[in-house]
Design a protein around this motif. Structure first.
Motif, PDB file in Angstrom:
ATOM      1  N   LEU A  27       0.821  -1.203   0.000  1.00  0.00           N
ATOM      2  CA  LEU A  27       0.000   0.000   0.000  1.00  0.00           C
ATOM      3  C   LEU A  27       0.861   1.263   0.000  1.00  0.00           C
ATOM      4  CD1 LEU A  27      -2.734  -1.160   2.541  1.00  0.00           C
ATOM      5  CD2 LEU A  27      -2.943  -1.020   0.074  1.00  0.00           C
ATOM      6  N   ALA A  28       1.880   1.298  -0.833  1.00  0.00           N
ATOM      7  CA  ALA A  28       2.695   2.502  -0.962  1.00  0.00           C
ATOM      8  C   ALA A  28       1.924   3.560  -1.729  1.00  0.00           C
ATOM      9  CB  ALA A  28       3.997   2.162  -1.671  1.00  0.00           C
ATOM     10  N   MET A  29       1.782   4.772  -1.145  1.00  0.00           N
ATOM     11  CA  MET A  29       0.879   5.764  -1.740  1.00  0.00           C
ATOM     12  C   MET A  29       1.546   7.129  -1.924  1.00  0.00           C
ATOM     13  SD  MET A  29      -2.442   4.889   0.636  1.00  0.00           S
ATOM     14  CE  MET A  29      -2.949   3.205   0.915  1.00  0.00           C
ATOM     15  N   GLU A  30       2.867   7.150  -2.062  1.00  0.00           N
ATOM     16  CA  GLU A  30       3.546   8.438  -2.064  1.00  0.00           C
ATOM     17  C   GLU A  30       4.239   8.783  -3.376  1.00  0.00           C
ATOM     18  OE1 GLU A  30       5.505   9.074   2.115  1.00  0.00           O
ATOM     19  OE2 GLU A  30       5.764   6.995   1.510  1.00  0.00           O
ATOM     20  N   ALA A  31       4.485   7.802  -4.244  1.00  0.00           N
ATOM     21  CA  ALA A  31       5.412   8.012  -5.355  1.00  0.00           C
ATOM     22  C   ALA A  31       4.986   9.153  -6.273  1.00  0.00           C
ATOM     23  CB  ALA A  31       5.566   6.721  -6.159  1.00  0.00           C
ATOM     24  N   ILE A  32       3.716   9.172  -6.692  1.00  0.00           N
ATOM     25  CA  ILE A  32       3.275  10.186  -7.659  1.00  0.00           C
ATOM     26  C   ILE A  32       3.385  11.584  -7.077  1.00  0.00           C
ATOM     27  CG2 ILE A  32       1.278  11.040  -8.948  1.00  0.00           C
ATOM     28  CD1 ILE A  32       0.425   8.192  -9.384  1.00  0.00           C
ATOM     29  N   GLY A  33       3.014  11.744  -5.814  1.00  0.00           N
ATOM     30  CA  GLY A  33       3.125  13.048  -5.172  1.00  0.00           C
ATOM     31  C   GLY A  33       4.561  13.519  -5.098  1.00  0.00           C
ATOM     32  N   ASP A  34       5.488  12.624  -4.784  1.00  0.00           N
ATOM     33  CA  ASP A  34       6.895  12.997  -4.702  1.00  0.00           C
ATOM     34  C   ASP A  34       7.459  13.363  -6.070  1.00  0.00           C
ATOM     35  OD1 ASP A  34       6.833  12.555  -2.012  1.00  0.00           O
ATOM     36  OD2 ASP A  34       7.762  10.572  -2.087  1.00  0.00           O
ATOM     37  N   ILE A  35       7.068  12.628  -7.116  1.00  0.00           N
ATOM     38  CA  ILE A  35       7.534  12.946  -8.466  1.00  0.00           C
ATOM     39  C   ILE A  35       7.002  14.311  -8.895  1.00  0.00           C
ATOM     40  CG2 ILE A  35       7.436  12.264 -10.893  1.00  0.00           C
ATOM     41  CD1 ILE A  35       7.243   9.349  -9.920  1.00  0.00           C
ATOM     42  N   THR A  36       5.745  14.575  -8.595  1.00  0.00           N
ATOM     43  CA  THR A  36       5.153  15.865  -8.940  1.00  0.00           C
ATOM     44  C   THR A  36       5.876  17.006  -8.242  1.00  0.00           C
ATOM     45  OG1 THR A  36       2.996  14.784  -9.216  1.00  0.00           O
ATOM     46  CG2 THR A  36       3.009  17.190  -8.990  1.00  0.00           C
ATOM     47  N   ALA A  37       6.171  16.817  -6.942  1.00  0.00           N
ATOM     48  CA  ALA A  37       6.874  17.854  -6.186  1.00  0.00           C
ATOM     49  C   ALA A  37       8.262  18.109  -6.769  1.00  0.00           C
ATOM     50  CB  ALA A  37       6.977  17.445  -4.722  1.00  0.00           C
ATOM     51  N   SER A  38       8.973  17.040  -7.123  1.00  0.00           N
ATOM     52  CA  SER A  38      10.309  17.194  -7.712  1.00  0.00           C
ATOM     53  C   SER A  38      10.232  17.911  -9.061  1.00  0.00           C
ATOM     54  CB  SER A  38      10.975  15.828  -7.898  1.00  0.00           C
ATOM     55  OG  SER A  38      11.162  15.180  -6.663  1.00  0.00           O
ATOM     56  N   ALA A  39       9.209  17.590  -9.864  1.00  0.00           N
ATOM     57  CA  ALA A  39       9.052  18.235 -11.172  1.00  0.00           C
ATOM     58  C   ALA A  39       8.745  19.719 -11.015  1.00  0.00           C
ATOM     59  CB  ALA A  39       7.946  17.540 -11.960  1.00  0.00           C
ATOM     60  N   GLU A  40       7.895  20.063 -10.056  1.00  0.00           N
ATOM     61  CA  GLU A  40       7.567  21.476  -9.840  1.00  0.00           C
ATOM     62  C   GLU A  40       8.799  22.261  -9.419  1.00  0.00           C
ATOM     63  OE1 GLU A  40       2.872  21.287  -8.511  1.00  0.00           O
ATOM     64  OE2 GLU A  40       4.437  21.216  -6.980  1.00  0.00           O
ATOM     65  N   CYS A  41       9.588  21.715  -8.498  1.00  0.00           N
ATOM     66  CA  CYS A  41      10.806  22.399  -8.060  1.00  0.00           C
ATOM     67  C   CYS A  41      11.806  22.542  -9.202  1.00  0.00           C
ATOM     68  CB  CYS A  41      11.453  21.635  -6.907  1.00  0.00           C
ATOM     69  SG  CYS A  41      10.510  21.648  -5.376  1.00  0.00           S
ATOM     70  N   SER A  42      11.783  21.581 -10.123  1.00  0.00           N
ATOM     71  CA  SER A  42      12.731  21.578 -11.241  1.00  0.00           C
ATOM     72  C   SER A  42      12.219  22.373 -12.433  1.00  0.00           C
ATOM     73  CB  SER A  42      13.021  20.137 -11.678  1.00  0.00           C
ATOM     74  OG  SER A  42      13.509  19.369 -10.606  1.00  0.00           O
ATOM     75  N   ARG A  43      11.065  23.022 -12.289  1.00  0.00           N
ATOM     76  CA  ARG A  43      10.442  23.822 -13.353  1.00  0.00           C
ATOM     77  C   ARG A  43      10.151  22.989 -14.592  1.00  0.00           C
ATOM     78  NH1 ARG A  43      13.506  29.741 -13.003  1.00  0.00           N
ATOM     79  NH2 ARG A  43      13.329  29.964 -10.732  1.00  0.00           N
ATOM     80  N   VAL A  44       9.679  21.776 -14.348  1.00  0.00           N
ATOM     81  CA  VAL A  44       9.266  20.869 -15.421  1.00  0.00           C
ATOM     82  C   VAL A  44       7.746  20.810 -15.407  1.00  0.00           C
ATOM     83  CG1 VAL A  44       9.287  18.472 -16.204  1.00  0.00           C
ATOM     84  CG2 VAL A  44      11.370  19.511 -15.308  1.00  0.00           C
ATOM     85  N   ASP A  45       7.147  20.846 -16.594  1.00  0.00           N
ATOM     86  CA  ASP A  45       5.692  20.824 -16.696  1.00  0.00           C
ATOM     87  C   ASP A  45       5.139  19.546 -16.067  1.00  0.00           C
ATOM     88  OD1 ASP A  45       3.091  21.324 -17.274  1.00  0.00           O
ATOM     89  OD2 ASP A  45       3.332  21.400 -19.453  1.00  0.00           O
ATOM     90  N   VAL A  46       4.120  19.705 -15.211  1.00  0.00           N
ATOM     91  CA  VAL A  46       3.531  18.544 -14.529  1.00  0.00           C
ATOM     92  C   VAL A  46       2.268  18.076 -15.241  1.00  0.00           C
ATOM     93  CG1 VAL A  46       4.496  19.129 -12.287  1.00  0.00           C
ATOM     94  CG2 VAL A  46       2.272  20.073 -12.940  1.00  0.00           C
ATOM     95  N   ARG A  47       2.123  18.435 -16.500  1.00  0.00           N
ATOM     96  CA  ARG A  47       1.009  17.961 -17.316  1.00  0.00           C
ATOM     97  C   ARG A  47       1.557  17.474 -18.642  1.00  0.00           C
ATOM     98  NH1 ARG A  47      -2.099  23.511 -17.383  1.00  0.00           N
ATOM     99  NH2 ARG A  47       0.091  24.073 -17.696  1.00  0.00           N
ATOM    100  N   GLY A  48       0.810  16.615 -19.287  1.00  0.00           N
ATOM    101  CA  GLY A  48       1.182  16.180 -20.623  1.00  0.00           C
ATOM    102  C   GLY A  48       1.873  14.834 -20.653  1.00  0.00           C
TER     103      GLY A  48
END
Length: 574
Positions: free
Chosen positions: A357-378
């Motif tokens: 029941l690991a439930m964190e991966a997508i949120g962590d990837i999204t946070a890393s992408a936002e900090c890296s100024r990478v689009d989080v859509r598409g």
């Protein structure tokens, strides 16, 4: 009239239909190699290649507390594959490694304490965790292309570590193992229970990796679920590990103060004291307040490693006061690597379901992408999620081979990206190198193991509270409709109930007479889930989120349609 046909050529392949194709390809390869050699030579031999135009004074010099000067110009932002100066790559990589360090050493220290393992095994667990994290983080950062348009890794500075979800679940699994006799205990004459060392329990937790399909995760684990889970992970760890260690120890000296555990951390320690003594509370508070003062007065570099500053200050004072036992440092090897110690890997059936029941991966990837100024859509971001989740699944398998608990994407270094304005993957590779180096140098693990419990407690309480705040932040992004509030209330009913009364479900199936082996394993698994706050709340949130219909606000939809229409008109006019 037939239409002309075109032959598709994969990037990097050679079109043999052209007579000069081979020569052209060789010339292209030579030119590319020449450019890479020239770039490397320029980077090593020029001042710009070493230092660039980054403002290192801004990074290292703390601002005056009450200075009236105007703020300095921020340094440039370095994107994923920008040309990064060597010194900045080195220093940013070190910051990432130090910012992660406290979070990486905490789980093995807590595992070793819970299972009463000896110092040599405990030090090895810390070293193996650091080495495994360095190797698997390198995979995440690389984003290796696979067949069919799939990837392995996110291509961001997505480092990995032992998830605090695993830590919280593993503690519940260890409790179940001691209850059902998988691990042995000694019952004293006064009825107190002292746990024996149980390294096999650690081996059983290693063998439970899992693979998560990203589409399923997106649907089943929206922010409403993940925010609730992360909030309760942090809150439960504060109560089960952070504050108990702050008081002197989360081992038997708190729960069964008899024998060698009559004092904390034990009567064999250099200066043992009763649990909750003012000396212990003071040491933990000193580490805690050091983190606060670093945030107030430290430079950006120190702010990113404030947890390490708290550990260092606490260790200096506790060492001078005689609270540190140096035996773990003297007994630790100078150099170590994986498989110096091994654990008997086997399956503990009740552990499989909760760990899945690991439930964190997508949120962590999204946070890393936002900090890296990478689009989080598409499509590109979806491929990063796919690569990160696939790498998580592979990492779960490889971490067991590395004698490390399942490693997953870690978000503790996102603050470093935001603060230093450096999201470059070269810094991430240096970070991996430092983590592997810290793990190989065995004496470093011995030093971490010698840190007194109150110092660990003061720092990890702050660390676990930061995890809870991350959950609150995820929840704050929701619209909080009536349906969302209902789902959240239902989930927190179980989660907070477990948190405040942790033993309510432990006796739930005691009335079942002579269950079969399969049924006993199922009942134990259910008990583990119901007794773990974030698991119970997460399952309730998932079920309620899937069952309750979504609410649609017609007025809001019309407003969104109007806004999108206006945006389209502006684009046409432009």
């Amino acid at each position: 009239m037939s239409s002309p046909s075109f032959q598709k050529t994969q990037p990097g392949s050679i079109d043999h239909s052209s007579p000069n194709a081979l020569e052209s390809q060789v010339a292209t390869d030579k030119s590319s190699l020449h450019k890479r050699i020239s770039s490397a030579k320029r980077k090593v031999t020029t001042k710009d290649g070493w230092f660039g135009d980054y403002d290192y004074a801004w990074l290292c010099i703390p601002p005056l507390p009450f200075g009236g000067k105007a703020p300095r110009r921020l340094p440039p932002f370095y994107s994923l594959d920008a040309d990064l100066p060597l010194v900045l790559a080195f220093s940013s990589g070190l910051q990432h490694a130090l910012a992660m360090l406290a979070g990486l050493i905490t789980p093995p220290i807590i595992f070793a304490s819970t299972l009463n393992l000896d110092s040599a095994t405990s030090a090895y667990m810390i070293s193996a965790s650091l080495i495994g994290c360095g190797i698997l983080s390198l995979v995440q950062i690389s984003r290796i292309p696979l067949l069919g348009g799939y990837y392995l890794g996110t291509g961001l500075i997505s480092v990995v570590g032992t998830s605090f979800a695993t830590l919280s679940t593993a503690n519940a699994i260890f409790d179940a193992m001691y209850r059902d006799g998988t691990c042995s205990s000694i019952v004293g004459s006064d009825g107190s229970v002292v746990r024996n060392a149980c390294p096999d329990a650690y081996g059983k937790v290693l063998d439970v990796p899992c693979l998560h399909p990203p589409r399923v995760l997106k649907r089943i684990f929206p922010p409403l679920v993940t925010g609730t889970v992360v909030l309760l992970i942090g809150a439960s760890l504060i109560g089960s590990s952070g504050v108990p260690n702050w008081g002197g120890g989360s081992n038997n000296c708190q729960t069964a103060p008899t024998g060698i555990f009559a004092l904390c951390p034990s009567t064999l320690a250099p200066r043992p004291l009763p649990w909750g003594s003012p000396e212990f509370i003071g040491l933990g508070f000193l580490s805690f307040i050091s983190i606060v003062l670093t945030e107030l007065f430290g430079s950006p570099f120190l702010k990113n490693i404030s947890i390490i500053v708290g550990l260092a200050v606490g260790c200096i004072v506790s060492g001078a006061a005689g609270y540190i036992d140096g035996s773990s440092i003297s007994s630790a090897p100078a150099i170590t690597f994986l498989w110096v110690h091994t654990f008997k890997i086997s399956v503990y059936p009740p552990a499989i379901l909760p760990i899945s029941l690991a439930m964190e991966a997508i949120g962590d990837i999204t946070a890393s992408a936002e900090c890296s100024r990478v689009d989080v859509r598409g499509i590109e971001f979806d491929s990063r999620v796919q690569g990160g989740v696939l790498s998580d699944g592979l990492g779960g398998f490889l971490s067991a081979l590395f004698t490390v608990t399942p490693l997953s994407i870690f978000a503790q270094n996102n603050g470093v990206i935001a603060m230093t304005r450096c999201a470059n993957r070269s810094a991430g590779r240096w970070c991996c190198a430092f983590l592997i180096l810290f793990g190989i140098l065995g004496k470093i693990s011995g030093v971490f193991l010698a840190i007194p419990n109150p110092v660990i407690g003061g720092v990890t309480t702050f660390l676990f509270a930061s995890v809870a705040v991350s959950g609150i932040r995820v929840l704050s992004l929701m619209e909080f409709t009536r349906r969302d509030r209902f789902v959240l209330a239902a989930a927190l009913s179980f989660g907070i109930g477990d948190l405040l009364v942790p033993k309510i479900f432990t006796e739930l199936f005691n009335g079942v007479n002579n269950p079969s082996t399969g049924l006993e394993g199922l009942l134990t698994s259910i008990t583990i889930i119901l007794s773990t706050p974030f698991l119970a709340a997460g399952i309730v949130a998932v079920i309620m989120n899937l069952v309750l219909p979504q609410e649609h606000d017609t007025q809001e939809e019309n407003s969104d349609d109007i806004e999108s229409s206006l945006d389209e008109q502006k684009e046409v006019a432009a």
